[in-house]
Scaffold this motif. Structure first.
Motif, PDB file in Angstrom:
ATOM      1  N   PHE A  98       0.826  -1.215   0.000  1.00 29.52           N
ATOM      2  CA  PHE A  98       0.000   0.000   0.000  1.00 29.52           C
ATOM      3  C   PHE A  98       0.858   1.262   0.000  1.00 29.52           C
ATOM      4  N   HIS A  99       1.990   1.226   0.683  1.00 24.55           N
ATOM      5  CA  HIS A  99       2.908   2.374   0.618  1.00 24.55           C
ATOM      6  C   HIS A  99       3.321   2.634  -0.837  1.00 24.55           C
ATOM      7  N   ARG A 100       3.646   1.578  -1.551  1.00 27.01           N
ATOM      8  CA  ARG A 100       4.152   1.754  -2.916  1.00 27.01           C
ATOM      9  C   ARG A 100       3.033   2.113  -3.895  1.00 27.01           C
ATOM     10  N   ILE A 101       1.841   1.584  -3.693  1.00 21.36           N
ATOM     11  CA  ILE A 101       0.727   1.984  -4.559  1.00 21.36           C
ATOM     12  C   ILE A 101       0.488   3.489  -4.424  1.00 21.36           C
ATOM     13  N   ALA A 102       0.477   3.976  -3.179  1.00 23.04           N
ATOM     14  CA  ALA A 102       0.293   5.423  -2.971  1.00 23.04           C
ATOM     15  C   ALA A 102       1.439   6.204  -3.608  1.00 23.04           C
ATOM     16  N   ARG A 103       2.637   5.670  -3.507  1.00 23.44           N
ATOM     17  CA  ARG A 103       3.816   6.369  -4.018  1.00 23.44           C
ATOM     18  C   ARG A 103       3.825   6.472  -5.535  1.00 23.44           C
ATOM     19  N   TYR A 104       3.358   5.397  -6.200  1.00 29.84           N
ATOM     20  CA  TYR A 104       3.455   5.340  -7.664  1.00 29.84           C
ATOM     21  C   TYR A 104       2.126   5.535  -8.396  1.00 29.84           C
ATOM     22  N   MET A 105       1.067   5.870  -7.666  1.00 32.92           N
ATOM     23  CA  MET A 105      -0.245   6.017  -8.294  1.00 32.92           C
ATOM     24  C   MET A 105      -0.223   6.994  -9.465  1.00 32.92           C
ATOM     25  N   LEU A 134      -0.011   5.835 -13.026  1.00 33.28           N
ATOM     26  CA  LEU A 134      -1.227   5.352 -13.665  1.00 33.28           C
ATOM     27  C   LEU A 134      -2.149   6.492 -14.055  1.00 33.28           C
ATOM     28  N   ASN A 135      -2.200   7.504 -13.207  1.00 29.83           N
ATOM     29  CA  ASN A 135      -3.142   8.594 -13.427  1.00 29.83           C
ATOM     30  C   ASN A 135      -2.628   9.846 -12.731  1.00 29.83           C
ATOM     31  N   ASP A 136      -2.262  10.845 -13.521  1.00 33.67           N
ATOM     32  CA  ASP A 136      -1.669  12.032 -12.910  1.00 33.67           C
ATOM     33  C   ASP A 136      -2.689  12.979 -12.303  1.00 33.67           C
ATOM     34  N   ARG A 137      -3.982  12.701 -12.442  1.00 35.62           N
ATOM     35  CA  ARG A 137      -5.000  13.514 -11.773  1.00 35.62           C
ATOM     36  C   ARG A 137      -5.382  12.937 -10.417  1.00 35.62           C
ATOM     37  N   MET A 138      -5.004  11.711 -10.168  1.00 35.02           N
ATOM     38  CA  MET A 138      -5.352  11.043  -8.916  1.00 35.02           C
ATOM     39  C   MET A 138      -4.341  11.403  -7.838  1.00 35.02           C
ATOM     40  N   VAL A 139      -4.848  11.655  -6.623  1.00 33.81           N
ATOM     41  CA  VAL A 139      -3.953  11.830  -5.473  1.00 33.81           C
ATOM     42  C   VAL A 139      -4.182  10.657  -4.529  1.00 33.81           C
ATOM     43  N   ALA A 140      -3.107  10.140  -3.960  1.00 35.67           N
ATOM     44  CA  ALA A 140      -3.218   8.987  -3.073  1.00 35.67           C
ATOM     45  C   ALA A 140      -2.275   9.169  -1.893  1.00 35.67           C
ATOM     46  N   SER A 141      -2.669   8.617  -0.760  1.00 36.06           N
ATOM     47  CA  SER A 141      -1.804   8.672   0.424  1.00 36.06           C
ATOM     48  C   SER A 141      -2.021   7.414   1.259  1.00 36.06           C
ATOM     49  N   PHE A 142      -1.023   7.090   2.066  1.00 40.77           N
ATOM     50  CA  PHE A 142      -1.135   5.978   2.999  1.00 40.77           C
ATOM     51  C   PHE A 142      -0.616   6.475   4.339  1.00 40.77           C
ATOM     52  N   GLN A 143      -1.505   6.519   5.337  1.00 42.30           N
ATOM     53  CA  GLN A 143      -1.158   7.041   6.660  1.00 42.30           C
ATOM     54  C   GLN A 143      -1.336   5.940   7.692  1.00 42.30           C
ATOM     55  N   THR A 163      -1.291   4.700  11.956  1.00 44.04           N
ATOM     56  CA  THR A 163      -1.244   4.911  13.401  1.00 44.04           C
ATOM     57  C   THR A 163      -0.637   3.635  13.992  1.00 44.04           C
ATOM     58  N   ALA A 164      -0.617   3.552  15.305  1.00 44.52           N
ATOM     59  CA  ALA A 164      -0.043   2.355  15.936  1.00 44.52           C
ATOM     60  C   ALA A 164      -0.843   1.099  15.611  1.00 44.52           C
ATOM     61  N   SER A 165      -2.149   1.247  15.342  1.00 49.99           N
ATOM     62  CA  SER A 165      -2.994   0.059  15.179  1.00 49.99           C
ATOM     63  C   SER A 165      -3.629  -0.081  13.799  1.00 49.99           C
ATOM     64  N   THR A 166      -3.527   0.947  12.946  1.00 51.48           N
ATOM     65  CA  THR A 166      -4.199   0.889  11.641  1.00 51.48           C
ATOM     66  C   THR A 166      -3.356   1.542  10.549  1.00 51.48           C
ATOM     67  N   GLY A 167      -3.730   1.274   9.321  1.00 49.08           N
ATOM     68  CA  GLY A 167      -3.179   1.979   8.167  1.00 49.08           C
ATOM     69  C   GLY A 167      -4.337   2.353   7.259  1.00 49.08           C
ATOM     70  N   THR A 168      -4.318   3.571   6.723  1.00 46.95           N
ATOM     71  CA  THR A 168      -5.430   4.056   5.901  1.00 46.95           C
ATOM     72  C   THR A 168      -4.926   4.503   4.536  1.00 46.95           C
ATOM     73  N   PHE A 169      -5.457   3.868   3.506  1.00 48.04           N
ATOM     74  CA  PHE A 169      -5.141   4.202   2.116  1.00 48.04           C
ATOM     75  C   PHE A 169      -6.282   5.043   1.567  1.00 48.04           C
ATOM     76  N   THR A 170      -5.946   6.216   1.032  1.00 51.54           N
ATOM     77  CA  THR A 170      -6.949   7.165   0.543  1.00 51.54           C
ATOM     78  C   THR A 170      -6.587   7.604  -0.861  1.00 51.54           C
TER      79      THR A 170
END
Length: 342
Positions: free
Chosen positions: A107-114, A117-126, A128-135
């Protein structure tokens, strides 16, 4: 002035790169439907099923996906196309994900290289101690790519993620940018949780224990080769820090309601306005600087679209008067919007 219009009433005339058309047409053909009427209706090339990606106005892509639903009679066509996903469809970015060591790294790499695939798309992966959120989503487009594309995307991430881990797992929560359909039972069955809707972005939250799962196809040597082929993204210290990036994303989402307000953005980020100010100051920036950065970036993007009038650009950026937008743009660039367009 004639213009293409998105589902949310905003502008969608700017072309987007998409890898969705071929898989949707192939799925229709595999289920006994002749896709040729769609090729004619949307003036698509005859070999579009075998082309890795094409560019279309966002409004046309949404209309195409809706027409595919009507032709198939399947209101969950996006989900079902994702479940029939063929390995290799997403090329280099997909193989980087498959060669990563854990789902967390995937998921870190998908957010990094998104953006590849599409230069209009913004992606992030954040995390916490117990979760990870891909947006991920499209700035200025609260529906992102529209219902069927959104459902395809999040369903695909979970479907392929289960394949990579070699075992079943469910996300903690799923949120779609678009409003809820009448029935979401098929989505609940796929994700193992009841999704939320209308979030303006597509969001997948996983437990840390899920993110720790090893990827069965991990290959560190191959990964190194693939990442060199993909090119080096900007160094982390030259990109906005994670919190600042989240602020930028929240500001983008808030522009549909007018000028960005600190209290609104703080509420979106589940912090107080005072905490928001303090954390931005820790990164040597301010809310006004963040708002200017987002508006300046989007202003250049919108002004390159000849179908958008300057008054429309001002509106999309949350300005109630063109003169205010003119002054702000000149402060950012040294030019008026008209001079920028040449």
């Amino acid at each position: 002035m004639e213009k293409s219009t998105s589902q949310n009433g905003g502008q969608s005339s700017q072309d987007v790169r998409t890898q969705l058309v071929g898989p949707f047409l192939s799925w229709l053909r595999a289920h006994g439907q002749d896709p040729s009427p769609l090729l004619r209706e949307f003036s698509l090339p005859a070999d579009v099923e075998s082309v890795p990606e094409i560019s279309l106005p966002l409004s046309t892509l949404r209309a195409f996906l809706e027409a595919a639903e009507l032709r198939s009679g399947d209101p969950f066509i996006g989900l079902h196309v994702a479940q029939a996903f063929k390995r290799g469809t997403y090329g280099l970015v997909e193989y980087i994900a498959r060669a990563s060591s854990t789902l967390r790294e995937t998921f870190h790499r998908i957010a990094r290289y998104m953006a590849l695939l599409n230069d209009r798309m913004v992606a992030s992966f954040q995390e916490t101690a117990s979760t990870g959120t891909f947006t991920y989503g499209v700035p200025g487009e609260p529906l992102s790519y529209g219902r069927h594309a959104n459902e395809f995307g999040l369903a695909l991430f979970v479907h392929v993620g289960r394949q990579l881990a070699g075992q079943p797992w469910n996300p903690l929560s799923v949120t779609f940018a678009h409003p809820a359909p009448r029935d979401c039972a098929p989505l609940t069955a796929h994700f193992g949780v009841v999704p939320s809707f209308g979030g303006g972005m597509n969001v997948l939250t996983l437990a840390a224990s899920t993110l720790d799962l090893p990827v069965t196809s991990a290959d560190p040597v191959l990964l190194s080769v693939l990442e060199r082929a993909a090119g080096t993204p900007p160094p982390r210290d030259s990109a906005p820090p994670g919190f600042v990036q989240r602020v930028h994303e929240a500001i983008r989402a808030s522009l549909r309601d007018g000028a960005p307000k600190m209290e609104t953005v703080a509420k979106q980020l589940h912090v107080s306005a005072r905490t928001l100010q303090r954390r931005l100051a820790e990164h040597h920036t301010s809310f006004q600087d963040a708002a200017d950065a987002v508006r300046s970036e989007l202003a250049r993007q919108y002004l390159r679209d000849p179908h958008l009038g300057i008054s429309e650009v001002a509106f999309l950026l949350g300005y109630s008067e063109i003169s205010t937008f003119d002054r702000a743009f000149k402060r950012w660039t040294g030019m008026t919007p008209r001079e920028f367009r040449g």
